[in-house]
Design a protein around this motif. Structure first.
Motif, PDB file in Angstrom:
ATOM      1  N   UNK A 164      -5.802  10.789  -2.216  1.00  0.00           N
ATOM      2  CA  UNK A 164      -5.866  10.886  -0.640  1.00  0.00           C
ATOM      3  C   UNK A 164      -4.879  10.006  -0.004  1.00  0.00           C
ATOM      4  N   UNK A 165      -4.267  10.299   0.864  1.00  0.00           N
ATOM      5  CA  UNK A 165      -3.397   9.401   1.670  1.00  0.00           C
ATOM      6  C   UNK A 165      -3.671   9.299   3.166  1.00  0.00           C
ATOM      7  N   UNK A 166      -3.162   8.082   3.770  1.00  0.00           N
ATOM      8  CA  UNK A 166      -3.361   7.798   5.028  1.00  0.00           C
ATOM      9  C   UNK A 166      -4.666   7.438   5.572  1.00  0.00           C
ATOM     10  N   UNK A 167      -5.533   6.893   4.666  1.00  0.00           N
ATOM     11  CA  UNK A 167      -7.052   6.748   5.098  1.00  0.00           C
ATOM     12  C   UNK A 167      -6.909   5.295   5.790  1.00  0.00           C
ATOM     13  N   UNK A 222      -6.090  -5.420   1.910  1.00  0.00           N
ATOM     14  CA  UNK A 222      -4.651  -4.876   1.637  1.00  0.00           C
ATOM     15  C   UNK A 222      -4.362  -4.646   2.964  1.00  0.00           C
ATOM     16  N   UNK A 223      -5.238  -4.052   4.001  1.00  0.00           N
ATOM     17  CA  UNK A 223      -4.787  -3.674   5.260  1.00  0.00           C
ATOM     18  C   UNK A 223      -4.492  -2.030   5.384  1.00  0.00           C
ATOM     19  N   UNK A 224      -5.026  -1.738   6.351  1.00  0.00           N
ATOM     20  CA  UNK A 224      -5.007  -0.073   6.585  1.00  0.00           C
ATOM     21  C   UNK A 224      -3.489   0.248   6.887  1.00  0.00           C
ATOM     22  N   UNK A 225      -3.308   1.652   7.017  1.00  0.00           N
ATOM     23  CA  UNK A 225      -3.762   2.494   6.033  1.00  0.00           C
ATOM     24  C   UNK A 225      -3.648   2.390   4.306  1.00  0.00           C
ATOM     25  N   UNK A 226      -4.442   3.148   3.748  1.00  0.00           N
ATOM     26  CA  UNK A 226      -4.224   2.934   2.167  1.00  0.00           C
ATOM     27  C   UNK A 226      -4.106   4.302   1.568  1.00  0.00           C
ATOM     28  N   UNK A 227      -3.819   4.404   0.361  1.00  0.00           N
ATOM     29  CA  UNK A 227      -3.950   5.778  -0.718  1.00  0.00           C
ATOM     30  C   UNK A 227      -5.005   5.330  -1.564  1.00  0.00           C
ATOM     31  N   UNK A 228      -5.837   6.343  -1.965  1.00  0.00           N
ATOM     32  CA  UNK A 228      -6.460   6.406  -2.853  1.00  0.00           C
ATOM     33  C   UNK A 228      -5.980   7.079  -4.144  1.00  0.00           C
TER      34      UNK A 228
END
Length: 699
Positions: free
Chosen positions: A544-547, A521-527
């Motif tokens: 969790x955001x901004x990983x 997907x490409x960073x950043x990601x949210x879990x």
């Protein structure tokens, strides 16, 4: 067919009795006393005559096709047999007064269903059971057991409560309010509010339709009929049972915002039905609608002999969304010339406490003649020299000269105002004791003016690029897994299948899988935790955001899974969903909750975590939700201020937001099994809009 209910050629009263305390006897006497000109057939196998009329042992004994309307007042145990007899005799409509049906429980419900079945078999319509009856003052016919016959008038009153109906009848006789039709619906086993509103709309003697309702049976049909009727005649509804208990059981933000009452408000507003909160309002509006013209606008002039009362009225005008008329210069000059120097010539016009008829006449003549005046409220307070009868006569004469402008009277007093009250009431000018009531009634007239002139409903947009087969496959899989809630990734897939742009999201069952998806997907990601049992993920640390790195993803994966297991040990955990993180836009919510009566109810407002705190939401039914109506809904919210560009921000893409609303409406209309839905947030940008978190619940 309902001609046989209100204007039958003949009426049979089944259960007619010689005992004057029995309902069957009261109904016969009421029909006779009303001046009914058709044939009356009392039905009683054990009597030869009732109230001087020959009795028959059964309706079939009267003759085939001889009876249009049969009023049944026998014990519930005998009603089915009587209904069959009426069917064989070719009766067109039954009015079943008898109680002992659905309202008594399961056995009564079965009996009521059989009664409906008999009526359908023979092509009969049914009013009731468990009702007071029906009255038409112009027929004339009083086929009810109410005490008294309404004054003849132009108001139709349709009531779900029999007790409410007889109480209003008694009150109306004292207040000298006239009616065209008085109908008690009872259990609404067949004929319901929609049928009766339609009948009243077709009645040439009815100008305004009032309803007391506890529920609505055929929501979609009600909408279609009411939308047409309100273009011709005002429909005013007092809807009781406004508990918000339904909100407590709602699993979505939209459900919690809507509660059980918003759907009625929304439905009524969309089709032009005016809803009121009290019986006082119901009949204030009825009298005004029946007796005064609809104004061309909302500019109000006030003429008063008491400055304080004028100020109260002016305050109320502003609260009701009306405007105080601003007079032309010529009007002001004439008022200055004709009124005492101490008078206030601006609106409200104060003719002073010593004003008699001539001063009111001078002021009203100028005010009514001003093109900036759409309606007038005339206030009279008792003083030593006040002349309520003279003022009333002046109002009557001027109303005849300016018949297109509504005029309402406020007589702030008691016995001293009785003469003026009588004159005005006889002349059809509504009278009120206090200014706020008069302003509220005038506001109702103004509101109906906008209802009558509303543009035609748009066609609901149909987006040809949707993929319903894809949605069917997703929902079928959820059903097979015996779930009610879709995972966010499943909800996103459903939204995407209907052309709604969504932030890419995939399900990961292992930490390594989450890392691989993030790389794709490409960073950043949210879990986000993936569980149909955990609806509000942020509350339990499930987001969790901004990983930005694989290590952050692995750590977040295990922290989320551990937190979910601790807070919801019984929850079904599917893993963690990995979503491409979107830049922040204007945070919106677009949601849906399915109303039992009216179908999908669409919500729009400010989104994010504070949605239930801020409660900035507007609602529309998916039924009839065109692009213009969707934009109107958006404009009602504070979110619209942000979309336009707030404090130097660029405006958002309103057209894209309208399209999201339209596509949601099409989705939930196409799939009745979707019962609740939240897209929260939708990020709106200067170009486009993206759905970030999608929750859906199925039946």
């Amino acid at each position: 067919m309902l001609e046989a209910l209100f204007r039958p050629r003949s009426v049979a009263v089944v259960g007619a009795s010689q005992d004057r305390t029995k309902i069957g006897n009261i109904i016969v006497r009421n029909i006779l006393a009303s001046g009914y000109r058709g044939k009356i057939y009392p039905i009683n196998p054990r009597a030869e005559e009732v109230e001087g009329l020959r009795c028959f042992p059964s309706v079939t004994a009267v003759g085939a096709g001889a009876v249009d309307l049969a009023v049944i007042a026998v014990p519930a145990t005998a009603v089915l047999e009587v209904a069959r007899d009426c069917g064989k005799a070719g009766v067109k409509v039954l009015v079943v007064i008898s109680a002992g049906f659905r309202e008594t429980g399961k056995e009564g419900l079965a009996k009521e269903q059989e009664l409906v079945s008999i009526c359908r078999e023979h092509g009969m319509r049914l009013l009731g059971p468990n009702c007071v009856g029906v009255t038409d003052t112009h027929a004339p016919l009083n086929a009810s057991f109410a005490a008294g016959f309404p004054h003849q008038g132009e108001i139709a009153f349709i009531s779900q409560s029999g007790a409410m109906l007889v109480a209003i009848l008694d009150w109306s006789l004292k207040e000298n309010i006239g009616f065209s039709q008085f109908v008690s619906m009872g259990n609404k086993a067949d004929l319901n509010e929609t049928d009766l509103i339609e009948a009243a709309a077709n009645d040439p003697n009815t100008k305004v339709i009032l309803c007391y309702l506890e529920d609505i049976k055929e929501g979609q049909r009600f909408l279609e009929v009411a939308e047409q009727v309100t273009l011709e005649k005002p429909v005013v509804v007092l809807k009781s049972g406004v508990s918000e208990a339904g909100a407590k059981a709602a699993s979505s933000h939209t459900g919690a915002l809507a509660g059980s009452n918003v759907a009625y408000d929304t439905a009524f507003r969309q089709v032009g039905v005016i809803r009121v909160d009290t019986m006082r309002e119901l009949f204030d509006l009825a009298v005004v609608f029946a007796r005064q013209p609809v104004p061309r606008g909302k500019k109000v002039a006030i003429v008063t002999n008491a400055g304080g009362a004028g100020i109260v009225a002016a305050d109320s005008v502003e609260r009701q969304g009306l405007e105080m008329a601003r007079f032309d210069r010529e009007t002001l000059e004439e008022l200055r010339n004709q009124l005492p120097p101490a008078s206030n010539i601006f609106n409200p016009v104060d003719v002073l406490g010593d004003a008699r008829r001539d001063r009111y006449e001078a002021a009203l003549n100028q005010v009514l003649g001003d093109d900036n005046t759409d309606g007038v409220i005339v206030i009279t307070c008792p003083t030593a020299v006040s002349d309520p009868e003279g003022v009333a006569q002046t109002m009557i004469e001027l109303h005849a000269r300016f018949p297109h402008k509504p005029m309402l009277a406020v007589l702030m007093g008691g016995e001293s105002m009785a003469g003026g009250l009588k004159l005005l009431t006889q002349a059809g000018i509504p009278c009120f004791t206090f200014p706020e009531l008069a302003v509220g009634a005038l506001a109702g007239l103004v509101r109906y003016g906008s209802i009558k002139t509303r543009p035609p409903r748009e066609e609901t947009p149909v987006y040809p690029d949707v993929r319903p087969e894809e949605v069917k496959r997703i929902l079928e899989r959820v059903r097979q897994e015996r779930r009610r809630s879709l995972l966010s990734s499943e909800g996103a897939a459903v939204a995407a299948a209907y052309g709604i742009k969504v932030a890419p999201i995939q399900l990961a069952q292992r930490a390594a899988e989450a890392v691989a998806i993030a790389a794709e997907l490409g960073y950043p990601v949210v879990l986000k935790v993936a569980s149909p049992d955990i609806l509000h993920k942020t509350d339990i640390g499930g987001v969790r955001v901004g990983l930005k790195t694989p290590d952050e993803i692995r750590q977040a994966f295990w922290e989320i899974m551990e937190s979910a297991a601790r807070h919801f040990p019984q929850a079904n955990l599917f893993g963690v969903e990995v979503q491409k993180m979107c830049p922040r836009g204007v945070e919106l919510i677009v949601g849906m909750t399915r109303d039992l009566q009216f179908g999908p109810l669409i919500a729009f407002g400010l989104g994010g975590v504070y949605v239930n705190l801020l409660k900035d939401a507007a609602f529309r039914l998916a039924w009839g939700l065109g692009s213009r109506e969707a934009e109107s809904m958006i404009r009602e919210t504070k979110a619209y201020d942000l979309l336009r560009g707030f404090r130097g921000e660029k405006p958002a893409d309103l057209k894209a937001v309208v399209e999201v609303v339209g596509r949601v409406a099409q989705l939930v209309s196409d799939f009745p099994d979707l019962v609740e839905m939240d897209i929260n947030p939708v990020f709106a940008y200067p170009q486009g809009a993206v759905a970030v978190d999608v929750k859906m619940t199925i039946r």
